[in-house]
Scaffold this motif. Structure first.
Motif, PDB file in Angstrom:
ATOM      1  N   GLU A  63      62.176  27.010  35.370  1.00 44.56           N
ATOM      2  CA  GLU A  63      63.584  27.349  35.158  1.00 44.56           C
ATOM      3  C   GLU A  63      64.141  28.059  36.383  1.00 44.56           C
ATOM      4  OE1 GLU A  63      65.233  28.285  31.353  1.00 44.56           O
ATOM      5  OE2 GLU A  63      63.213  28.475  30.552  1.00 44.56           O
ATOM      6  N   TYR A  64      64.266  27.303  37.463  1.00 45.42           N
ATOM      7  CA  TYR A  64      64.818  27.808  38.708  1.00 45.42           C
ATOM      8  C   TYR A  64      66.104  27.043  38.920  1.00 45.42           C
ATOM      9  CZ  TYR A  64      65.133  28.763  43.735  1.00 45.42           C
ATOM     10  OH  TYR A  64      65.551  29.160  44.972  1.00 45.42           O
ATOM     11  N   GLY A  65      67.206  27.763  39.126  1.00 43.33           N
ATOM     12  CA  GLY A  65      68.445  27.006  39.233  1.00 43.33           C
ATOM     13  C   GLY A  65      69.560  27.766  39.910  1.00 43.33           C
ATOM     14  N   VAL A  66      70.753  27.578  39.376  1.00 49.69           N
ATOM     15  CA  VAL A  66      71.971  28.111  39.992  1.00 49.69           C
ATOM     16  C   VAL A  66      71.887  29.637  40.150  1.00 49.69           C
ATOM     17  CG1 VAL A  66      74.468  28.298  39.742  1.00 49.69           C
ATOM     18  CG2 VAL A  66      73.332  26.193  39.069  1.00 49.69           C
ATOM     19  N   GLN A  67      71.308  30.314  39.142  1.00 49.72           N
ATOM     20  CA  GLN A  67      71.217  31.772  39.224  1.00 49.72           C
ATOM     21  C   GLN A  67      70.380  32.225  40.424  1.00 49.72           C
ATOM     22  OE1 GLN A  67      69.223  33.635  35.881  1.00 49.72           O
ATOM     23  NE2 GLN A  67      70.077  35.649  36.355  1.00 49.72           N
ATOM     24  N   LEU A 116      69.579  30.480  43.106  1.00 48.38           N
ATOM     25  CA  LEU A 116      70.182  30.069  44.381  1.00 48.38           C
ATOM     26  C   LEU A 116      71.296  31.037  44.761  1.00 48.38           C
ATOM     27  CD1 LEU A 116      70.243  26.211  43.808  1.00 48.38           C
ATOM     28  CD2 LEU A 116      68.863  27.465  45.486  1.00 48.38           C
ATOM     29  N   SER A 117      72.031  31.489  43.752  1.00 48.48           N
ATOM     30  CA  SER A 117      73.118  32.415  44.044  1.00 48.48           C
ATOM     31  C   SER A 117      72.570  33.770  44.497  1.00 48.48           C
ATOM     32  CB  SER A 117      74.012  32.543  42.804  1.00 48.48           C
ATOM     33  OG  SER A 117      74.260  33.864  42.462  1.00 48.48           O
ATOM     34  N   PHE A 161      59.939  32.886  42.632  1.00 49.59           N
ATOM     35  CA  PHE A 161      60.697  32.249  41.541  1.00 49.59           C
ATOM     36  C   PHE A 161      60.633  30.722  41.630  1.00 49.59           C
ATOM     37  CE2 PHE A 161      63.895  35.888  40.445  1.00 49.59           C
ATOM     38  CZ  PHE A 161      62.856  36.602  39.874  1.00 49.59           C
ATOM     39  N   GLU A 162      60.458  30.207  42.845  1.00 48.82           N
ATOM     40  CA  GLU A 162      60.424  28.741  42.996  1.00 48.82           C
ATOM     41  C   GLU A 162      59.231  28.108  42.287  1.00 48.82           C
ATOM     42  OE1 GLU A 162      61.049  27.414  47.046  1.00 48.82           O
ATOM     43  OE2 GLU A 162      62.574  28.946  47.360  1.00 48.82           O
TER      44      GLU A 162
END
Lengths: 157, 157
Positions: A24-28, A30-31, A19-20
């Motif tokens: 569009e890699y972000g809060v979702q 990381l969680s 995914f990295e």
């Protein structure tokens, strides 16, 4: 246009590492990683993500979330629908029908689909049979909502 | 860093034409244009947009929408807050503190602020004093929410 197989992605460290590569890699994401690290979710549990592989490499993905009919503010009659987000194909793999295959998969589930079109992607969504909604400030709050209507479904007024 | 004046933008054909220079131009702007054409809104009526001009040219903008406390799912205690979207500075005018001035303006209104951070803009938001929320699939649906807490306000759990 090639035929691309769309698969549901397993949640595991390999998937999250892939995914990295996406913008569009972000809060979702990381969680999801934290949940895995703390064993809150199972490795290889079912995720809301679907993707297309080229060999071993994840080259396209999207997330699908089923919204319950009681929250439906887009479709008439009100019903369960899919919210589609983070549709993205890696550079070098674009223009081969991978995005189209992902969207077709979402449409094949038999429910209406709603997405928040990214900047200047209107043409892509129009080609997939999506239409811009009638903008509603309170509901849409700066989103750029495009929807796909299965037969018999129209816009909620 | 220069001092940039942030002004509330009037809704008129000139402003809407300037909006076309920004990447995040979509259903919202098209709907504003239609409303003007059909005289549904007044020319020069107040818009949810704020901007920074360089001479006569609009070079940065954002939209602010006040969400009522009863809909607040982000802040503790629950309260009115501002949803900030479409923050964007034109290429050639970036790195001059214009984005910072717009965000400072939003913060100066005295309420918490929430935004959906665009891809890979986390560093910018961190510099502005914003924090990523604890991701909640049902609430956040693929958004990348960053929030700013005024004194005495914390994250809603």
């Amino acid at each position: 246009m090639d035929k691309h197989e769309v698969v549901r992605l397993n949640i595991n460290f390999k998937t999250l590492e892939e995914f990295e590569n996406f913008r569009e890699y972000g809060v979702q994401e990381l969680s999801m990683k934290e949940d895995l690290e703390h064993n809150i979710v199972e490795n290889d549990g079912e995720s809301p993500f679907y993707g297309v592989y080229f060999g071993n490499k994840l080259v396209g993905r999207m997330s699908l979330y089923r919204v319950e009919g009681k929250y439906d503010k887009y479709f008439d009659p009100p019903q369960d629908y899919y919210e589609l987000w983070k549709l993205e194909v890696l550079p070098g793999f674009q223009g081969k029908g991978i995005g189209h295959a992902l969207v077709e998969f979402a449409k094949s589930l038999g429910l209406p689909v709603k997405t928040n079109a990214r900047q200047r992607s209107d043409d892509f969504w129009a080609k997939q049979g999506f239409e811009a909604v009638t903008y509603d400030t309170v509901r849409d709050r700066g989103e750029n909502p495009f929807v796909w209507f299965p037969q018999g479904v129209t816009e909620q007024k």
